[in-house]
Design a protein around this motif. Structure first.
Motif, PDB file in Angstrom:
ATOM      1  N   SER A   1       0.795  -1.229   0.000  1.00  0.00           N
ATOM      2  CA  SER A   1       0.000   0.000   0.000  1.00  0.00           C
ATOM      3  C   SER A   1       0.824   1.275   0.000  1.00  0.00           C
ATOM      4  CB  SER A   1      -0.930   0.022   1.224  1.00  0.00           C
ATOM      5  OG  SER A   1      -0.167   0.038   2.427  1.00  0.00           O
ATOM      6  N   ASN A   2       2.065   1.233   0.482  1.00  0.00           N
ATOM      7  CA  ASN A   2       2.794   2.493   0.617  1.00  0.00           C
ATOM      8  C   ASN A   2       4.294   2.370   0.352  1.00  0.00           C
ATOM      9  OD1 ASN A   2       2.944   5.306   1.223  1.00  0.00           O
ATOM     10  ND2 ASN A   2       3.833   4.779   3.199  1.00  0.00           N
ATOM     11  N   TRP A   3       5.030   1.670   1.228  1.00  0.00           N
ATOM     12  CA  TRP A   3       6.478   1.774   1.093  1.00  0.00           C
ATOM     13  C   TRP A   3       7.021   1.048  -0.126  1.00  0.00           C
ATOM     14  CZ3 TRP A   3       9.963  -2.215   1.076  1.00  0.00           C
ATOM     15  CH2 TRP A   3       9.663  -3.413   1.741  1.00  0.00           C
ATOM     16  N   GLY A   4       6.299   0.035  -0.612  1.00  0.00           N
ATOM     17  CA  GLY A   4       6.746  -0.634  -1.832  1.00  0.00           C
ATOM     18  C   GLY A   4       6.718   0.300  -3.037  1.00  0.00           C
ATOM     19  N   PRO A   5       5.546   0.895  -3.348  1.00  0.00           N
ATOM     20  CA  PRO A   5       5.499   1.857  -4.452  1.00  0.00           C
ATOM     21  C   PRO A   5       6.440   3.041  -4.255  1.00  0.00           C
ATOM     22  CG  PRO A   5       3.280   1.205  -3.808  1.00  0.00           C
ATOM     23  CD  PRO A   5       4.211   0.627  -2.777  1.00  0.00           C
ATOM     24  N   THR A   6       6.555   3.510  -3.015  1.00  0.00           N
ATOM     25  CA  THR A   6       7.417   4.655  -2.749  1.00  0.00           C
ATOM     26  C   THR A   6       8.884   4.317  -2.978  1.00  0.00           C
ATOM     27  OG1 THR A   6       5.850   5.497  -1.106  1.00  0.00           O
ATOM     28  CG2 THR A   6       8.088   6.343  -0.997  1.00  0.00           C
ATOM     29  N   ALA A   7       9.318   3.180  -2.468  1.00  0.00           N
ATOM     30  CA  ALA A   7      10.699   2.762  -2.673  1.00  0.00           C
ATOM     31  C   ALA A   7      10.972   2.477  -4.143  1.00  0.00           C
ATOM     32  CB  ALA A   7      11.005   1.527  -1.823  1.00  0.00           C
ATOM     33  N   SER A   8      10.003   1.886  -4.838  1.00  0.00           N
ATOM     34  CA  SER A   8      10.171   1.601  -6.257  1.00  0.00           C
ATOM     35  C   SER A   8      10.331   2.891  -7.054  1.00  0.00           C
ATOM     36  CB  SER A   8       8.975   0.807  -6.779  1.00  0.00           C
ATOM     37  OG  SER A   8       8.878  -0.449  -6.157  1.00  0.00           O
TER      38      SER A   8
END
Length: 215
Positions: free
Chosen positions: A149-156
């Protein structure tokens, strides 16, 4: 052997090792002791973190033992980390990103690597607090949920920006994409931002990559 077949404690330990390493490394970079290596080092660290994220995303749904999330107290303040990274990465901090590639005709928006990394650290630290209190399933559930929901897309997104910075240097390509993307400055500063970005890349990125900056 798939992660689903691993002993839960072994799986948790391997995820925790990568998360703790990432948080420690980002905080060390933010100290600014080695600014020349900041971008390549962050590229490496974010890449390694996303390996842990991929394992969480591919794992079957993790169900916490407790129905409601236990209180872990106040969230750690990431403002100092955010500000240190912003100073360190200025003026290559701002980049363009499309939040969801599956939404037709999405409009790119301006983002900051410093904001991204501080937000990722905050999400990871939240789960780490549960883990250190012995609530392993809660920690894994939170990391899996927030990865999706958040840190995956942000880190990507930040990984793409960091990789692009390195690619611009290696391919000797101007940073036209930065022109006018600053989230704080007005249109009058656009040319200054683009010019500063080129100088910073030559001075702070080309050297650790073993490249000779062009004039």
């Amino acid at each position: 052997m798939s992660d689903n077949a691993l002993d839960p404690d072994d799986f948790a330990s391997s995820i925790v090792d990568q998360i703790e390493s990432f948080i420690l490394s980002v905080r060390e970079v933010a100290k600014g002791d080695d600014p020349d290596s900041a971008v390549p080092y962050l590229l490496l660290e974010v890449s390694q973190l996303l390996l842990a994220g991929g394992r969480l995303g591919a794992h079957e749904d993790i169900v916490p033992e407790e129905r409601y999330e236990p209180d872990i107290g106040p969230e750690p303040d990431a403002d100092e980390l955010r500000q240190r990274l912003a100073v360190l990465l200025e003026p290559i901090d701002v980049y363009s990103e499309v939040f969801d590639p599956y939404v037709p005709r999405s409009t790119p928006v301006a983002c900051r690597i410093s904001d991204d990394l501080a937000d990722v650290v905050t999400d990871l630290a939240h789960g780490l607090a549960h883990f250190r209190e012995g609530r392993v399933s809660e920690a894994l559930w939170w990391w899996q949920f927030s990865y999706l929901s958040n840190w995956g897309p942000t880190a990507s997104a930040s990984l793409r920006a960091l990789q692009s910075l390195v690619a611009h240097v290696r391919l000797d390509s101007p940073l036209d994409a930065l022109d006018g993307l600053d989230t704080d400055h007005g249109a009058d500063d656009e040319e200054r931002i683009a010019a500063e970005a080129g100088r910073v890349m030559a001075a702070e990125i080309a050297k650790p990559l073993g490249l000779r900056p062009t004039r």
